[in-house]
Design a protein around this motif. Sequence first.
Motif, PDB file in Angstrom:
ATOM      1  N   LEU A  84      -9.917  -7.989  -9.132  1.00  0.00           N
ATOM      2  CA  LEU A  84     -10.162  -7.552  -7.756  1.00  0.00           C
ATOM      3  C   LEU A  84     -11.454  -6.754  -7.678  1.00  0.00           C
ATOM      4  O   LEU A  84     -12.288  -6.982  -6.797  1.00  0.00           O
ATOM      5  N   ILE A 135       2.690   1.766  -3.364  1.00  0.00           N
ATOM      6  CA  ILE A 135       1.820   2.173  -4.469  1.00  0.00           C
ATOM      7  C   ILE A 135       1.442   3.644  -4.353  1.00  0.00           C
ATOM      8  O   ILE A 135       1.489   4.396  -5.325  1.00  0.00           O
ATOM      9  N   GLY A 151      -5.399  -1.255  -5.357  1.00  0.00           N
ATOM     10  CA  GLY A 151      -4.007  -1.050  -5.731  1.00  0.00           C
ATOM     11  C   GLY A 151      -3.407  -2.331  -6.269  1.00  0.00           C
ATOM     12  O   GLY A 151      -3.745  -3.425  -5.810  1.00  0.00           O
ATOM     13  N   VAL A 152      -2.523  -2.182  -7.259  1.00  0.00           N
ATOM     14  CA  VAL A 152      -1.844  -3.324  -7.852  1.00  0.00           C
ATOM     15  C   VAL A 152      -0.365  -2.964  -7.997  1.00  0.00           C
ATOM     16  O   VAL A 152      -0.029  -1.858  -8.451  1.00  0.00           O
ATOM     17  N   GLY A 208      -1.756  -7.234  -5.072  1.00  0.00           N
ATOM     18  CA  GLY A 208      -2.874  -6.329  -5.270  1.00  0.00           C
ATOM     19  C   GLY A 208      -3.865  -6.444  -4.131  1.00  0.00           C
ATOM     20  O   GLY A 208      -3.836  -7.414  -3.366  1.00  0.00           O
ATOM     21  N   THR A 239      -7.969  -4.756  -2.690  1.00  0.00           N
ATOM     22  CA  THR A 239      -9.111  -3.846  -2.729  1.00  0.00           C
ATOM     23  C   THR A 239      -9.941  -4.103  -1.488  1.00  0.00           C
ATOM     24  O   THR A 239      -9.956  -5.214  -0.963  1.00  0.00           O
ATOM     25  N   ARG A 289       0.532  -4.722 -13.200  1.00  0.00           N
ATOM     26  CA  ARG A 289      -0.498  -3.914 -13.841  1.00  0.00           C
ATOM     27  C   ARG A 289      -0.628  -4.297 -15.311  1.00  0.00           C
ATOM     28  O   ARG A 289       0.293  -4.851 -15.899  1.00  0.00           O
ATOM     29  N   TYR A 347       0.835  -1.201   0.000  1.00  0.00           N
ATOM     30  CA  TYR A 347       0.000   0.000   0.000  1.00  0.00           C
ATOM     31  C   TYR A 347       0.876   1.261   0.000  1.00  0.00           C
ATOM     32  O   TYR A 347       0.692   2.157  -0.823  1.00  0.00           O
ATOM     33  N   VAL A 380      -5.399  -7.763 -13.180  1.00  0.00           N
ATOM     34  CA  VAL A 380      -5.476  -7.972 -11.734  1.00  0.00           C
ATOM     35  C   VAL A 380      -6.445  -6.981 -11.098  1.00  0.00           C
ATOM     36  O   VAL A 380      -7.310  -7.367 -10.299  1.00  0.00           O
ATOM     37  N   GLY A 381      -6.337  -5.717 -11.452  1.00  0.00           N
ATOM     38  CA  GLY A 381      -7.241  -4.697 -10.898  1.00  0.00           C
ATOM     39  C   GLY A 381      -8.683  -4.972 -11.252  1.00  0.00           C
ATOM     40  O   GLY A 381      -9.586  -4.806 -10.422  1.00  0.00           O
TER      41      GLY A 381
END
Length: 180
Positions: free
Chosen positions: A123, A28, A109-110, A71, A73, A115, A25, A119-120
């Motif tokens: 999530l 990022i 966040g990834v 990653g 969320t 990226r 975290y 993945v984002g």
Amino acid sequence: MNKVKIVRVSKKLQTATLKELAELYCSIWMEHPWNEDFWTVEGVVNDILTEMKRPCAEAYLAFANSVKIVGFTWGFEVSENDLQKIAGTDALNFLFAEQRKVFYVDELGVASDFRKHGVGEKLSMALIKTAENHGIARIILRTDVKALEARNLYTRIGFQDLSIRDASHSGRTYWLLDIV
């Protein structure tokens, strides 16, 4: 690319997992466009523990090769007053018309090397599905106008930019997804 697995996490995250999550975290949010160098691992751990106590709180982690967090969320149901405190404005009060339940995506966040591999999106879709299972009608989030990858992702999965600016972070706008 390494195999990535999306995992719903319990509200009682292990200390080692929390620390690894908080480290990711912090790294990022130090990146452009956020440039937030004030986060500490301890502060993020405390924030996560607090957020996971909120109504309908849910979190997902993405693991590479089942061991490394790449990653995350999480989000939670918000009341009209909660959202006013987050946004610093009452411009989003209309979301609560007809007593509709609203879910706030607090974080997504990834890791940079994961990226542009879906993945984002995975999530986000997992969190949206879980929110929907809680009877949530609307999902709201905010992101920076300079966060083009995030904005493109949100557009792709059906969010619309409300062009309502956050009072504390004027470079961030709110995005809405109606799911019911």
